[in-house]
Design a protein around this motif. Structure first.
Motif, PDB file in Angstrom:
ATOM      1  N   LEU A  54       0.801  -1.223   0.000  1.00 13.67           N
ATOM      2  CA  LEU A  54       0.000   0.000   0.000  1.00 13.67           C
ATOM      3  C   LEU A  54       0.836   1.277   0.000  1.00 13.67           C
ATOM      4  O   LEU A  54       0.362   2.323  -0.434  1.00 13.67           O
ATOM      5  CB  LEU A  54      -0.936   0.018   1.212  1.00 13.67           C
ATOM      6  N   TYR A  55       2.068   1.183   0.496  1.00 17.86           N
ATOM      7  CA  TYR A  55       2.866   2.397   0.652  1.00 17.86           C
ATOM      8  C   TYR A  55       4.225   2.245  -0.031  1.00 17.86           C
ATOM      9  O   TYR A  55       4.842   1.186   0.001  1.00 17.86           O
ATOM     10  CB  TYR A  55       3.061   2.714   2.142  1.00 17.86           C
ATOM     11  N   GLY A  56       4.644   3.357  -0.659  1.00 23.58           N
ATOM     12  CA  GLY A  56       5.931   3.372  -1.347  1.00 23.58           C
ATOM     13  C   GLY A  56       6.779   4.529  -0.869  1.00 23.58           C
ATOM     14  O   GLY A  56       6.799   4.859   0.319  1.00 23.58           O
ATOM     15  N   THR A  57       7.449   5.182  -1.815  1.00 23.24           N
ATOM     16  CA  THR A  57       8.343   6.292  -1.495  1.00 23.24           C
ATOM     17  C   THR A  57       7.533   7.515  -1.092  1.00 23.24           C
ATOM     18  O   THR A  57       6.599   7.914  -1.796  1.00 23.24           O
ATOM     19  CB  THR A  57       9.224   6.626  -2.700  1.00 23.24           C
ATOM     20  N   LEU A  58       7.894   8.099   0.032  1.00 21.91           N
ATOM     21  CA  LEU A  58       7.096   9.204   0.570  1.00 21.91           C
ATOM     22  C   LEU A  58       7.334  10.510  -0.169  1.00 21.91           C
ATOM     23  O   LEU A  58       6.406  11.293  -0.372  1.00 21.91           O
ATOM     24  CB  LEU A  58       7.407   9.375   2.065  1.00 21.91           C
ATOM     25  N   THR A  59       8.556  10.761  -0.580  1.00 23.44           N
ATOM     26  CA  THR A  59       8.872  12.016  -1.264  1.00 23.44           C
ATOM     27  C   THR A  59       9.475  11.717  -2.638  1.00 23.44           C
ATOM     28  O   THR A  59      10.027  10.653  -2.883  1.00 23.44           O
ATOM     29  CB  THR A  59       9.870  12.852  -0.443  1.00 23.44           C
ATOM     30  N   GLY A  60       9.370  12.706  -3.510  1.00 23.31           N
ATOM     31  CA  GLY A  60       9.923  12.553  -4.849  1.00 23.31           C
ATOM     32  C   GLY A  60       8.886  12.883  -5.908  1.00 23.31           C
ATOM     33  O   GLY A  60       7.681  12.982  -5.635  1.00 23.31           O
ATOM     34  N   GLU A  61       9.348  13.059  -7.121  1.00 24.20           N
ATOM     35  CA  GLU A  61       8.458  13.411  -8.234  1.00 24.20           C
ATOM     36  C   GLU A  61       7.735  12.168  -8.749  1.00 24.20           C
ATOM     37  O   GLU A  61       8.358  11.134  -9.009  1.00 24.20           O
ATOM     38  CB  GLU A  61       9.271  14.042  -9.360  1.00 24.20           C
ATOM     39  N   HIS A  62       6.413  12.294  -8.899  1.00 26.77           N
ATOM     40  CA  HIS A  62       5.624  11.173  -9.400  1.00 26.77           C
ATOM     41  C   HIS A  62       5.872  10.980 -10.896  1.00 26.77           C
ATOM     42  O   HIS A  62       5.876  11.934 -11.673  1.00 26.77           O
ATOM     43  CB  HIS A  62       4.137  11.417  -9.151  1.00 26.77           C
ATOM     44  N   GLN A  63       6.057   9.744 -11.278  1.00 26.98           N
ATOM     45  CA  GLN A  63       6.206   9.405 -12.688  1.00 26.98           C
ATOM     46  C   GLN A  63       4.839   9.459 -13.375  1.00 26.98           C
ATOM     47  O   GLN A  63       3.794   9.333 -12.724  1.00 26.98           O
ATOM     48  CB  GLN A  63       6.801   8.007 -12.831  1.00 26.98           C
ATOM     49  N   PRO A  64       4.806   9.686 -14.678  1.00 26.86           N
ATOM     50  CA  PRO A  64       3.514   9.724 -15.389  1.00 26.86           C
ATOM     51  C   PRO A  64       2.716   8.454 -15.128  1.00 26.86           C
ATOM     52  O   PRO A  64       3.269   7.349 -15.041  1.00 26.86           O
ATOM     53  CB  PRO A  64       3.924   9.841 -16.857  1.00 26.86           C
ATOM     54  N   LEU A  65       1.425   8.622 -15.027  1.00 28.26           N
ATOM     55  CA  LEU A  65       0.550   7.491 -14.749  1.00 28.26           C
ATOM     56  C   LEU A  65       0.620   6.449 -15.861  1.00 28.26           C
ATOM     57  O   LEU A  65       0.514   5.244 -15.608  1.00 28.26           O
ATOM     58  CB  LEU A  65      -0.890   7.991 -14.572  1.00 28.26           C
ATOM     59  N   ALA A  66       0.809   6.900 -17.086  1.00 26.55           N
ATOM     60  CA  ALA A  66       0.922   5.973 -18.212  1.00 26.55           C
ATOM     61  C   ALA A  66       2.121   5.043 -18.036  1.00 26.55           C
ATOM     62  O   ALA A  66       2.060   3.856 -18.380  1.00 26.55           O
ATOM     63  CB  ALA A  66       1.022   6.744 -19.524  1.00 26.55           C
ATOM     64  N   GLU A  67       3.232   5.559 -17.489  1.00 23.97           N
ATOM     65  CA  GLU A  67       4.401   4.717 -17.260  1.00 23.97           C
ATOM     66  C   GLU A  67       4.145   3.708 -16.149  1.00 23.97           C
ATOM     67  O   GLU A  67       4.617   2.566 -16.204  1.00 23.97           O
ATOM     68  CB  GLU A  67       5.610   5.594 -16.916  1.00 23.97           C
ATOM     69  N   GLN A  68       3.388   4.132 -15.129  1.00 23.56           N
ATOM     70  CA  GLN A  68       3.046   3.207 -14.052  1.00 23.56           C
ATOM     71  C   GLN A  68       2.189   2.058 -14.594  1.00 23.56           C
ATOM     72  O   GLN A  68       2.391   0.888 -14.233  1.00 23.56           O
ATOM     73  CB  GLN A  68       2.298   3.945 -12.953  1.00 23.56           C
ATOM     74  N   VAL A  69       1.257   2.383 -15.471  1.00 25.79           N
ATOM     75  CA  VAL A  69       0.422   1.358 -16.075  1.00 25.79           C
ATOM     76  C   VAL A  69       1.253   0.436 -16.954  1.00 25.79           C
ATOM     77  O   VAL A  69       1.061  -0.787 -16.965  1.00 25.79           O
ATOM     78  CB  VAL A  69      -0.725   2.004 -16.888  1.00 25.79           C
ATOM     79  N   ALA A  70       2.214   1.005 -17.668  1.00 27.19           N
ATOM     80  CA  ALA A  70       3.074   0.197 -18.540  1.00 27.19           C
ATOM     81  C   ALA A  70       3.887  -0.802 -17.728  1.00 27.19           C
ATOM     82  O   ALA A  70       4.081  -1.954 -18.138  1.00 27.19           O
ATOM     83  CB  ALA A  70       3.986   1.108 -19.348  1.00 27.19           C
ATOM     84  N   VAL A  71       4.384  -0.380 -16.559  1.00 26.28           N
ATOM     85  CA  VAL A  71       5.137  -1.290 -15.691  1.00 26.28           C
ATOM     86  C   VAL A  71       4.248  -2.435 -15.244  1.00 26.28           C
ATOM     87  O   VAL A  71       4.651  -3.612 -15.257  1.00 26.28           O
ATOM     88  CB  VAL A  71       5.705  -0.532 -14.480  1.00 26.28           C
ATOM     89  N   ALA A  72       3.028  -2.107 -14.852  1.00 27.13           N
ATOM     90  CA  ALA A  72       2.097  -3.149 -14.409  1.00 27.13           C
ATOM     91  C   ALA A  72       1.767  -4.115 -15.539  1.00 27.13           C
ATOM     92  O   ALA A  72       1.651  -5.329 -15.325  1.00 27.13           O
ATOM     93  CB  ALA A  72       0.818  -2.502 -13.880  1.00 27.13           C
ATOM     94  N   GLU A  73       1.634  -3.601 -16.757  1.00 27.41           N
ATOM     95  CA  GLU A  73       1.339  -4.465 -17.894  1.00 27.41           C
ATOM     96  C   GLU A  73       2.498  -5.413 -18.191  1.00 27.41           C
ATOM     97  O   GLU A  73       2.285  -6.560 -18.595  1.00 27.41           O
ATOM     98  CB  GLU A  73       1.003  -3.613 -19.118  1.00 27.41           C
ATOM     99  N   ARG A  74       3.725  -4.950 -17.972  1.00 28.61           N
ATOM    100  CA  ARG A  74       4.875  -5.837 -18.179  1.00 28.61           C
ATOM    101  C   ARG A  74       4.880  -6.960 -17.146  1.00 28.61           C
ATOM    102  O   ARG A  74       5.285  -8.086 -17.451  1.00 28.61           O
ATOM    103  CB  ARG A  74       6.170  -5.030 -18.114  1.00 28.61           C
ATOM    104  N   VAL A  75       4.418  -6.669 -15.936  1.00 30.18           N
ATOM    105  CA  VAL A  75       4.363  -7.699 -14.904  1.00 30.18           C
ATOM    106  C   VAL A  75       3.378  -8.796 -15.294  1.00 30.18           C
ATOM    107  O   VAL A  75       3.640  -9.987 -15.089  1.00 30.18           O
ATOM    108  CB  VAL A  75       3.962  -7.081 -13.545  1.00 30.18           C
ATOM    109  N   THR A  76       2.259  -8.417 -15.890  1.00 29.54           N
ATOM    110  CA  THR A  76       1.237  -9.400 -16.277  1.00 29.54           C
ATOM    111  C   THR A  76       1.533 -10.037 -17.623  1.00 29.54           C
ATOM    112  O   THR A  76       0.778 -10.924 -18.057  1.00 29.54           O
ATOM    113  CB  THR A  76      -0.145  -8.733 -16.325  1.00 29.54           C
ATOM    114  N   GLY A  77       2.567  -9.596 -18.290  1.00 32.36           N
ATOM    115  CA  GLY A  77       2.898 -10.159 -19.589  1.00 32.36           C
ATOM    116  C   GLY A  77       2.105  -9.561 -20.727  1.00 32.36           C
ATOM    117  O   GLY A  77       2.212 -10.019 -21.872  1.00 32.36           O
TER     118      GLY A  77
END
Length: 291
Positions: A54-77
């Motif tokens: 549920l929790y990750g890095t507290l501070t820092g610049e958020h990456q684009p949401l599209a990139e977050q989705v792309a990472v998740a898609e790579r996990v699922t193949g």
């Protein structure tokens, strides 16, 4: 003499019914009360049990949401259809990217938890609904509704709810017909007075529990849903389909809303051309609108 004998027979019948109904509904009442208490504590329990996801890095610049989705898609193949994306509400919360998996049950999805700052995969688990209800809360919900026994448990819970009001009102009637004319202090009478006092205190709750239990049950609840639909009492549902077809009303919308309360904003994905959705633009517009 005949009148007294007839009354005694009815009292004995009522006493036996009250006793056996109590034995029948007792386990259901206990488990429902226990699971309801656990449900109240689920936010704290989930925070401890699923803290890493549920929790990750507290501070820092958020990456684009599209990139977050792309990472998740790579996990699922890349073989699963994107179902919904739930960004974190505050800094430090992970993004919940949910995929429709045909191997899972109804309304269940596979969720990949992504750290929005580092793009690290923080978790991979089965969740429920578009808000991504976590496994602990869903297990407690199944325990509350069906005792984790499937349709057999739902049948038992419906029968218990159907007879609970009879046990409650029957107990009050039994007290009225058999109350002693004078106060007697012994172990039996003291236990009886304690039982009666608890019955009076819990009467309203048991009647309400019986009524709401039938409302959410599998068979009686279906009849209640038909009545609500006929009277126009259904909760309006947002149509998220791009083709504009009318979204049918969800008969258990309040139930889902109860689960998803304070769960944050979720962006359901259309079935067609999900890759073309501009995730960050949608998120920005939604937050500007106060969603």
């Amino acid at each position: 003499m005949t009148t007294c004998t007839s009354r005694a027979a009815w009292v004995n019948l009522l006493r036996r019914l009250h006793f056996y109904i109590g034995l029948f509904v007792g386990p259901f009442i206990f488990i429902a009360a226990l699971s309801g208490t656990l449900y109240v504590a689920t936010p704290q329990l989930e925070s401890a049990l699923y803290h890493d996801a549920l929790y990750g890095t507290l501070t820092g610049e958020h990456q684009p949401l599209a990139e977050q989705v792309a990472v998740a898609e790579r996990v699922t193949g890349g073989t699963l259809r994107l179902h919904a994306v739930r960004p974190g509400l505050i800094n430090g919360e992970t993004t919940r990217v949910m995929f429709a998996d045909p191997q899972l049950g109804v309304s269940e999805n596979r969720a990949i938890f992504i750290d929005p700052v580092t793009l690290a995969v923080k978790g991979d688990m089965t969740v429920y609904g578009t808000s991504g209800i976590l496994p602990l809360r869903q297990t407690i919900d199944y325990l509350h509704r069906s005792l984790l026994l499937g349709d057999a448990g739902r049948l038992y819970s419906e029968l218990a709810a159907s007879w609970m009001w009879i046990a409650a009102l029957g107990g009050i009637a039994l007290w009225w017909f058999t109350r002693p004319k004078r106060r007697i202090n012994n172990r039996v009478q003291n236990s009886r007075r304690l039982h009666v006092s608890l019955g009076w205190v819990l009467l309203a709750g048991m009647l309400l529990f019986s009524a709401t239990g039938l409302t959410w049950s599998q068979w009686a609840g279906g009849n209640v849903d038909k009545m609500r639909a006929a009277l126009g009492w259904m909760t309006p549902q947002v149509n998220t389909q791009l083709h504009g077809a009318a979204e049918p009303a969800d008969p258990h919308a309040e139930h889902h809303a109860h689960h998803e309360h304070h769960e944050g904003m979720t962006m359901p994905m259309a079935e067609s051309d999900a890759d073309s959705v501009q995730y960050d633009e949608v998120l920005q517009v939604a937050r500007q609108a106060g969603i």
